[in-house]
Scaffold this motif. Structure first.
Motif, PDB file in Angstrom:
ATOM      1  N   VAL A  40      37.229  32.629  31.012  1.00  0.00           N
ATOM      2  CA  VAL A  40      35.854  32.211  31.290  1.00  0.00           C
ATOM      3  C   VAL A  40      34.966  33.444  31.287  1.00  0.00           C
ATOM      4  O   VAL A  40      35.228  34.407  32.018  1.00  0.00           O
ATOM      5  CB  VAL A  40      35.761  31.498  32.648  1.00  0.00           C
ATOM      6  CG1 VAL A  40      34.313  31.097  32.936  1.00  0.00           C
ATOM      7  CG2 VAL A  40      36.663  30.271  32.670  1.00  0.00           C
ATOM      8  N   SER A  41      33.922  33.415  30.476  1.00  0.00           N
ATOM      9  CA  SER A  41      33.008  34.556  30.406  1.00  0.00           C
ATOM     10  C   SER A  41      32.056  34.544  31.594  1.00  0.00           C
ATOM     11  O   SER A  41      31.877  33.535  32.282  1.00  0.00           O
ATOM     12  CB  SER A  41      32.198  34.506  29.109  1.00  0.00           C
ATOM     13  OG  SER A  41      31.269  33.436  29.147  1.00  0.00           O
ATOM     14  N   LEU A  72      39.226  34.919  34.956  1.00  0.00           N
ATOM     15  CA  LEU A  72      37.881  35.474  35.050  1.00  0.00           C
ATOM     16  C   LEU A  72      37.889  36.894  34.502  1.00  0.00           C
ATOM     17  O   LEU A  72      38.641  37.746  34.965  1.00  0.00           O
ATOM     18  CB  LEU A  72      37.414  35.465  36.503  1.00  0.00           C
ATOM     19  CG  LEU A  72      37.582  34.110  37.210  1.00  0.00           C
ATOM     20  CD1 LEU A  72      37.098  34.196  38.641  1.00  0.00           C
ATOM     21  CD2 LEU A  72      36.839  33.018  36.464  1.00  0.00           C
ATOM     22  N   THR A  73      37.047  37.137  33.533  1.00  0.00           N
ATOM     23  CA  THR A  73      37.021  38.438  32.880  1.00  0.00           C
ATOM     24  C   THR A  73      36.403  39.490  33.788  1.00  0.00           C
ATOM     25  O   THR A  73      35.545  39.186  34.622  1.00  0.00           O
ATOM     26  CB  THR A  73      36.231  38.368  31.568  1.00  0.00           C
ATOM     27  OG1 THR A  73      34.906  37.911  31.839  1.00  0.00           O
ATOM     28  CG2 THR A  73      36.901  37.407  30.607  1.00  0.00           C
ATOM     29  N   GLU A  74      36.830  40.744  33.615  1.00  0.00           N
ATOM     30  CA  GLU A  74      36.386  41.811  34.500  1.00  0.00           C
ATOM     31  C   GLU A  74      34.883  42.049  34.421  1.00  0.00           C
ATOM     32  O   GLU A  74      34.280  42.501  35.388  1.00  0.00           O
ATOM     33  CB  GLU A  74      37.154  43.098  34.195  1.00  0.00           C
ATOM     34  CG  GLU A  74      37.117  43.551  32.754  1.00  0.00           C
ATOM     35  CD  GLU A  74      35.965  44.487  32.453  1.00  0.00           C
ATOM     36  OE1 GLU A  74      35.395  45.054  33.407  1.00  0.00           O
ATOM     37  OE2 GLU A  74      35.629  44.633  31.283  1.00  0.00           O
ATOM     38  N   SER A  75      34.245  41.732  33.292  1.00  0.00           N
ATOM     39  CA  SER A  75      32.803  41.952  33.168  1.00  0.00           C
ATOM     40  C   SER A  75      32.003  41.088  34.141  1.00  0.00           C
ATOM     41  O   SER A  75      30.851  41.400  34.470  1.00  0.00           O
ATOM     42  CB  SER A  75      32.350  41.662  31.729  1.00  0.00           C
ATOM     43  OG  SER A  75      32.595  40.315  31.386  1.00  0.00           O
ATOM     44  N   MET A  76      32.619  40.014  34.620  1.00  0.00           N
ATOM     45  CA  MET A  76      31.951  39.137  35.581  1.00  0.00           C
ATOM     46  C   MET A  76      31.610  39.854  36.880  1.00  0.00           C
ATOM     47  O   MET A  76      30.668  39.506  37.578  1.00  0.00           O
ATOM     48  CB  MET A  76      32.842  37.932  35.865  1.00  0.00           C
ATOM     49  CG  MET A  76      32.176  36.800  36.602  1.00  0.00           C
ATOM     50  SD  MET A  76      33.317  35.420  36.791  1.00  0.00           S
ATOM     51  CE  MET A  76      33.748  35.106  35.085  1.00  0.00           C
ATOM     52  N   THR A 105      40.814  47.715  35.266  1.00  0.00           N
ATOM     53  CA  THR A 105      39.903  48.287  34.276  1.00  0.00           C
ATOM     54  C   THR A 105      38.482  47.851  34.580  1.00  0.00           C
ATOM     55  O   THR A 105      38.238  46.871  35.276  1.00  0.00           O
ATOM     56  CB  THR A 105      40.262  47.829  32.851  1.00  0.00           C
ATOM     57  OG1 THR A 105      40.079  46.407  32.756  1.00  0.00           O
ATOM     58  CG2 THR A 105      41.702  48.168  32.514  1.00  0.00           C
ATOM     59  N   GLY A 106      37.542  48.557  34.042  1.00  0.00           N
ATOM     60  CA  GLY A 106      36.149  48.140  34.137  1.00  0.00           C
ATOM     61  C   GLY A 106      35.669  47.936  35.553  1.00  0.00           C
ATOM     62  O   GLY A 106      35.790  48.798  36.415  1.00  0.00           O
ATOM     63  N   TYR A 107      35.135  46.738  35.813  1.00  0.00           N
ATOM     64  CA  TYR A 107      34.505  46.447  37.099  1.00  0.00           C
ATOM     65  C   TYR A 107      35.491  45.981  38.161  1.00  0.00           C
ATOM     66  O   TYR A 107      35.152  45.909  39.333  1.00  0.00           O
ATOM     67  CB  TYR A 107      33.425  45.362  36.920  1.00  0.00           C
ATOM     68  CG  TYR A 107      32.290  45.766  36.024  1.00  0.00           C
ATOM     69  CD1 TYR A 107      31.267  46.589  36.489  1.00  0.00           C
ATOM     70  CD2 TYR A 107      32.239  45.335  34.703  1.00  0.00           C
ATOM     71  CE1 TYR A 107      30.222  46.962  35.664  1.00  0.00           C
ATOM     72  CE2 TYR A 107      31.199  45.703  33.863  1.00  0.00           C
ATOM     73  CZ  TYR A 107      30.183  46.517  34.362  1.00  0.00           C
ATOM     74  OH  TYR A 107      29.160  46.880  33.536  1.00  0.00           O
ATOM     75  N   SER A 109      38.346  45.943  40.884  1.00  0.00           N
ATOM     76  CA  SER A 109      38.756  46.979  41.822  1.00  0.00           C
ATOM     77  C   SER A 109      39.487  46.345  42.989  1.00  0.00           C
ATOM     78  O   SER A 109      39.542  45.127  43.135  1.00  0.00           O
ATOM     79  CB  SER A 109      37.538  47.757  42.325  1.00  0.00           C
ATOM     80  OG  SER A 109      36.740  46.941  43.173  1.00  0.00           O
ATOM     81  N   LEU A 110      40.011  47.190  43.861  1.00  0.00           N
ATOM     82  CA  LEU A 110      40.730  46.693  45.028  1.00  0.00           C
ATOM     83  C   LEU A 110      39.819  45.881  45.932  1.00  0.00           C
ATOM     84  O   LEU A 110      40.266  44.948  46.593  1.00  0.00           O
ATOM     85  CB  LEU A 110      41.336  47.869  45.799  1.00  0.00           C
ATOM     86  CG  LEU A 110      42.463  48.626  45.104  1.00  0.00           C
ATOM     87  CD1 LEU A 110      42.898  49.808  45.955  1.00  0.00           C
ATOM     88  CD2 LEU A 110      43.640  47.714  44.825  1.00  0.00           C
ATOM     89  N   SER A 111      38.543  46.219  45.969  1.00  0.00           N
ATOM     90  CA  SER A 111      37.631  45.482  46.853  1.00  0.00           C
ATOM     91  C   SER A 111      37.535  44.015  46.458  1.00  0.00           C
ATOM     92  O   SER A 111      37.335  43.144  47.305  1.00  0.00           O
ATOM     93  CB  SER A 111      36.234  46.115  46.825  1.00  0.00           C
ATOM     94  OG  SER A 111      35.638  45.978  45.551  1.00  0.00           O
ATOM     95  N   HIS A 112      37.715  43.725  45.169  1.00  0.00           N
ATOM     96  CA  HIS A 112      37.644  42.338  44.721  1.00  0.00           C
ATOM     97  C   HIS A 112      38.852  41.531  45.189  1.00  0.00           C
ATOM     98  O   HIS A 112      38.756  40.321  45.372  1.00  0.00           O
ATOM     99  CB  HIS A 112      37.516  42.278  43.200  1.00  0.00           C
ATOM    100  CG  HIS A 112      36.257  42.893  42.688  1.00  0.00           C
ATOM    101  ND1 HIS A 112      36.221  43.777  41.642  1.00  0.00           N
ATOM    102  CD2 HIS A 112      34.973  42.775  43.115  1.00  0.00           C
ATOM    103  CE1 HIS A 112      34.975  44.160  41.427  1.00  0.00           C
ATOM    104  NE2 HIS A 112      34.196  43.567  42.315  1.00  0.00           N
TER     105      HIS A 112
END
Length: 207
Positions: A40-41, A72-76, A105-107, A109-112
């Motif tokens: 899902v973009s 869910l893609t990391e760009s989200m 990668t990208g956005y 992170s562990l916080s997510h």
């Protein structure tokens, strides 16, 4: 397609096709247990009615929600994470499986992992590719598996292309894998024919 703003329309078509496939699979004992993963973009997920639309279509097709996985893609993660978490909470409460793709990668992170109600992370292939030869990559991979176990998250290792990669990820506790080592993409009709004709590999992940 993303630059042209077409991803919501394309993603909507893909989701419809996925639900039709799941509905068809439910009619066959050989395939009714399979799950289907759909990417899902960000543009598609952030539509105001996304969650309501997905759940309405699942009900209309009489599909067991747990059979659908949304990746869910990391760009989200460049968007409002609190709004994303709220929408994900609605989908998870309905029984869908939620996966964070390209973790590390990208956005992403562990916080997510702390803020988002996900059930699964997918390790980016860039970590897997050189792991057998790179001590640093091996340590990173092991740490990701350790963190996932602590948080009760499932892990999918993607980009598995060699036996060495497969055995290494297995040694870290990996249970789900994706990559050319197991098979290459095929048309849906060929997949269904092969799946029903012979016993499938137990670790296969359909995406």
């Amino acid at each position: 397609a993303e630059q042209a703003g077409l991803m919501p329309a394309i993603g909507d078509w893909v989701l419809n096709e996925a639900l039709k496939t799941l509905s068809f699979w439910q009619q066959d004992e050989a395939t009714r247990h399979l799950r289907l993963a759909v990417n899902v973009s960000a543009d598609q997920f952030m539509k105001v009615d996304f969650a309501d639309t997905v759940l309405a279509r699942i009900r209309a097709q009489d599909i067991e929600p747990a059979r659908l996985k949304l990746e869910l893609t990391e760009s989200m993660m460049a968007n409002d994470v609190d709004a994303i978490a709220e929408k994900m909470g609605v989908l998870r409460a309905a029984g869908l499986t939620l996966s964070l793709d390209d973790f590390g990668t990208g956005y992403s992170s562990l916080s997510h992992l702390r803020r988002l109600p996900i059930q699964e992370i997918k390790i980016a292939r860039s970590f897997v590719k050189d792991a057998p030869e790179s001590k640093r990559n091996r340590l990173l991979l092991k740490s990701i598996f350790d963190i996932a176990r602590t948080l009760d998250l499932s892990v999918v290792a993607e980009g598995i292309e060699t036996k060495e990669q497969f055995l290494l990820l297995q040694s870290f506790g990996g249970m789900a894998f994706q990559g050319f080592y197991f098979g290459r993409p095929v048309p849906l009709a060929d997949f269904q024919k092969q799946w029903t004709a012979e016993t499938p590999p137990p670790l296969a992940e359909t995406a």
